[in-house]
Design a protein around this motif. Sequence first.
Motif, PDB file in Angstrom:
ATOM      1  N   GLY A  63       0.821  -1.209   0.000  1.00  0.00           N
ATOM      2  CA  GLY A  63       0.000   0.000   0.000  1.00  0.00           C
ATOM      3  C   GLY A  63       0.854   1.257   0.000  1.00  0.00           C
ATOM      4  O   GLY A  63       0.572   2.222  -0.730  1.00  0.00           O
ATOM      5  N   MET A  64       1.899   1.262   0.821  1.00  0.00           N
ATOM      6  CA  MET A  64       2.818   2.405   0.840  1.00  0.00           C
ATOM      7  C   MET A  64       3.492   2.571  -0.513  1.00  0.00           C
ATOM      8  O   MET A  64       3.615   3.691  -1.019  1.00  0.00           O
ATOM      9  CB  MET A  64       3.878   2.221   1.936  1.00  0.00           C
ATOM     10  N   PHE A  65       3.916   1.442  -1.101  1.00  0.00           N
ATOM     11  CA  PHE A  65       4.579   1.484  -2.406  1.00  0.00           C
ATOM     12  C   PHE A  65       3.612   1.983  -3.477  1.00  0.00           C
ATOM     13  O   PHE A  65       3.973   2.788  -4.331  1.00  0.00           O
ATOM     14  CB  PHE A  65       5.136   0.100  -2.752  1.00  0.00           C
ATOM     15  N   PHE A  66       2.374   1.513  -3.410  1.00  0.00           N
ATOM     16  CA  PHE A  66       1.334   1.955  -4.329  1.00  0.00           C
ATOM     17  C   PHE A  66       1.197   3.478  -4.254  1.00  0.00           C
ATOM     18  O   PHE A  66       1.184   4.161  -5.274  1.00  0.00           O
ATOM     19  CB  PHE A  66       0.017   1.264  -3.966  1.00  0.00           C
ATOM     20  N   ASP A  67       1.127   4.017  -3.032  1.00  0.00           N
ATOM     21  CA  ASP A  67       1.016   5.467  -2.850  1.00  0.00           C
ATOM     22  C   ASP A  67       2.228   6.198  -3.402  1.00  0.00           C
ATOM     23  O   ASP A  67       2.100   7.269  -3.999  1.00  0.00           O
ATOM     24  CB  ASP A  67       0.828   5.824  -1.375  1.00  0.00           C
ATOM     25  N   LEU A  68       3.417   5.629  -3.199  1.00  0.00           N
ATOM     26  CA  LEU A  68       4.630   6.258  -3.727  1.00  0.00           C
ATOM     27  C   LEU A  68       4.612   6.311  -5.250  1.00  0.00           C
ATOM     28  O   LEU A  68       5.134   7.248  -5.853  1.00  0.00           O
ATOM     29  CB  LEU A  68       5.884   5.497  -3.260  1.00  0.00           C
ATOM     30  N   LEU A  69       4.012   5.307  -5.872  1.00  0.00           N
ATOM     31  CA  LEU A  69       3.964   5.265  -7.332  1.00  0.00           C
ATOM     32  C   LEU A  69       2.844   6.125  -7.902  1.00  0.00           C
ATOM     33  O   LEU A  69       2.974   6.681  -8.987  1.00  0.00           O
ATOM     34  CB  LEU A  69       3.800   3.821  -7.818  1.00  0.00           C
ATOM     35  N   VAL A  70       1.739   6.233  -7.182  1.00  0.00           N
ATOM     36  CA  VAL A  70       0.607   7.018  -7.678  1.00  0.00           C
ATOM     37  C   VAL A  70       0.923   8.505  -7.621  1.00  0.00           C
ATOM     38  O   VAL A  70       0.529   9.256  -8.508  1.00  0.00           O
ATOM     39  CB  VAL A  70      -0.682   6.677  -6.902  1.00  0.00           C
ATOM     40  N   ASP A  71       1.663   8.928  -6.595  1.00  0.00           N
ATOM     41  CA  ASP A  71       2.011  10.350  -6.480  1.00  0.00           C
ATOM     42  C   ASP A  71       2.666  10.894  -7.739  1.00  0.00           C
ATOM     43  O   ASP A  71       2.226  11.915  -8.252  1.00  0.00           O
ATOM     44  CB  ASP A  71       2.910  10.601  -5.260  1.00  0.00           C
ATOM     45  N   PRO A  72       3.701  10.216  -8.262  1.00  0.00           N
ATOM     46  CA  PRO A  72       4.284  10.745  -9.500  1.00  0.00           C
ATOM     47  C   PRO A  72       3.551  10.250 -10.757  1.00  0.00           C
ATOM     48  O   PRO A  72       4.065  10.354 -11.855  1.00  0.00           O
ATOM     49  CB  PRO A  72       5.719  10.213  -9.472  1.00  0.00           C
ATOM     50  N   LYS A  73       2.346   9.710 -10.571  1.00  0.00           N
ATOM     51  CA  LYS A  73       1.503   9.262 -11.690  1.00  0.00           C
ATOM     52  C   LYS A  73       2.099   8.073 -12.435  1.00  0.00           C
ATOM     53  O   LYS A  73       2.062   8.011 -13.647  1.00  0.00           O
ATOM     54  CB  LYS A  73       1.218  10.407 -12.665  1.00  0.00           C
ATOM     55  N   ASP A  74       2.625   7.109 -11.698  1.00  0.00           N
ATOM     56  CA  ASP A  74       3.119   5.882 -12.305  1.00  0.00           C
ATOM     57  C   ASP A  74       2.110   4.771 -12.024  1.00  0.00           C
ATOM     58  O   ASP A  74       2.404   3.765 -11.389  1.00  0.00           O
ATOM     59  CB  ASP A  74       4.506   5.530 -11.763  1.00  0.00           C
ATOM     60  N   GLU A  75       0.878   4.984 -12.513  1.00  0.00           N
ATOM     61  CA  GLU A  75      -0.218   4.071 -12.225  1.00  0.00           C
ATOM     62  C   GLU A  75       0.027   2.657 -12.740  1.00  0.00           C
ATOM     63  O   GLU A  75      -0.448   1.694 -12.156  1.00  0.00           O
ATOM     64  CB  GLU A  75      -1.544   4.595 -12.798  1.00  0.00           C
ATOM     65  N   THR A  76       0.762   2.518 -13.832  1.00  0.00           N
ATOM     66  CA  THR A  76       1.015   1.193 -14.400  1.00  0.00           C
ATOM     67  C   THR A  76       1.757   0.319 -13.399  1.00  0.00           C
ATOM     68  O   THR A  76       1.376  -0.829 -13.150  1.00  0.00           O
ATOM     69  CB  THR A  76       1.811   1.300 -15.712  1.00  0.00           C
ATOM     70  N   LYS A  77       2.813   0.863 -12.799  1.00  0.00           N
ATOM     71  CA  LYS A  77       3.559   0.107 -11.794  1.00  0.00           C
ATOM     72  C   LYS A  77       2.700  -0.121 -10.551  1.00  0.00           C
ATOM     73  O   LYS A  77       2.735  -1.200  -9.956  1.00  0.00           O
ATOM     74  CB  LYS A  77       4.832   0.850 -11.386  1.00  0.00           C
ATOM     75  N   ALA A  78       1.941   0.896 -10.164  1.00  0.00           N
ATOM     76  CA  ALA A  78       1.097   0.769  -8.978  1.00  0.00           C
ATOM     77  C   ALA A  78       0.076  -0.345  -9.176  1.00  0.00           C
ATOM     78  O   ALA A  78      -0.145  -1.174  -8.286  1.00  0.00           O
ATOM     79  CB  ALA A  78       0.391   2.097  -8.692  1.00  0.00           C
ATOM     80  N   LEU A  79      -0.532  -0.401 -10.334  1.00  0.00           N
ATOM     81  CA  LEU A  79      -1.512  -1.447 -10.623  1.00  0.00           C
ATOM     82  C   LEU A  79      -0.849  -2.829 -10.643  1.00  0.00           C
ATOM     83  O   LEU A  79      -1.420  -3.807 -10.163  1.00  0.00           O
ATOM     84  CB  LEU A  79      -2.213  -1.162 -11.948  1.00  0.00           C
ATOM     85  N   ALA A  80       0.363  -2.907 -11.162  1.00  0.00           N
ATOM     86  CA  ALA A  80       1.089  -4.182 -11.185  1.00  0.00           C
ATOM     87  C   ALA A  80       1.338  -4.688  -9.765  1.00  0.00           C
ATOM     88  O   ALA A  80       1.197  -5.887  -9.491  1.00  0.00           O
ATOM     89  CB  ALA A  80       2.401  -4.033 -11.944  1.00  0.00           C
ATOM     90  N   ILE A  81       1.697  -3.793  -8.853  1.00  0.00           N
ATOM     91  CA  ILE A  81       1.928  -4.176  -7.459  1.00  0.00           C
ATOM     92  C   ILE A  81       0.633  -4.657  -6.827  1.00  0.00           C
ATOM     93  O   ILE A  81       0.592  -5.676  -6.138  1.00  0.00           O
ATOM     94  CB  ILE A  81       2.526  -2.995  -6.659  1.00  0.00           C
ATOM     95  N   TYR A  82      -0.455  -3.943  -7.068  1.00  0.00           N
ATOM     96  CA  TYR A  82      -1.754  -4.327  -6.519  1.00  0.00           C
ATOM     97  C   TYR A  82      -2.162  -5.709  -7.034  1.00  0.00           C
ATOM     98  O   TYR A  82      -2.578  -6.576  -6.269  1.00  0.00           O
ATOM     99  CB  TYR A  82      -2.788  -3.273  -6.907  1.00  0.00           C
ATOM    100  N   ASN A  83      -1.996  -5.945  -8.320  1.00  0.00           N
ATOM    101  CA  ASN A  83      -2.355  -7.236  -8.909  1.00  0.00           C
ATOM    102  C   ASN A  83      -1.464  -8.357  -8.391  1.00  0.00           C
ATOM    103  O   ASN A  83      -1.916  -9.483  -8.205  1.00  0.00           O
ATOM    104  CB  ASN A  83      -2.315  -7.168 -10.434  1.00  0.00           C
TER     105      ASN A  83
END
Length: 113
Positions: A63-83
Amino acid sequence: MAADVSKNLDRAKRFLEKNRVEDAIEAYLAVLDESPGHQEATQALGDLYARMDQPERAAVYYGMFFDLLVDPKDETKALAIYNRFLKKFGRANKLPNELRDTRFLQQRQKPRR
């Protein structure tokens, strides 16, 4: 300060080479103490807790990593972590309170003898 982060990252990697997961976790936690937004350490902690089959702790760091990736708008990586988390632990781990409530309701509905 940056030297401590590098030193602890190196320690964590050496511990992982020796399959000393708990020691690697401690080293990565030390990295986050020095640099709270450190992406590599945050992701590694999620991965290590997932590897140890501790979904609650893995979820915290993913979740923390997801937030770190969403802040700079790196949704692709954030979604990969969530999946990755969902693939490892399944969708049931997303709603542990509701699952607990469901079990409680099922127990209440059983007739007592």
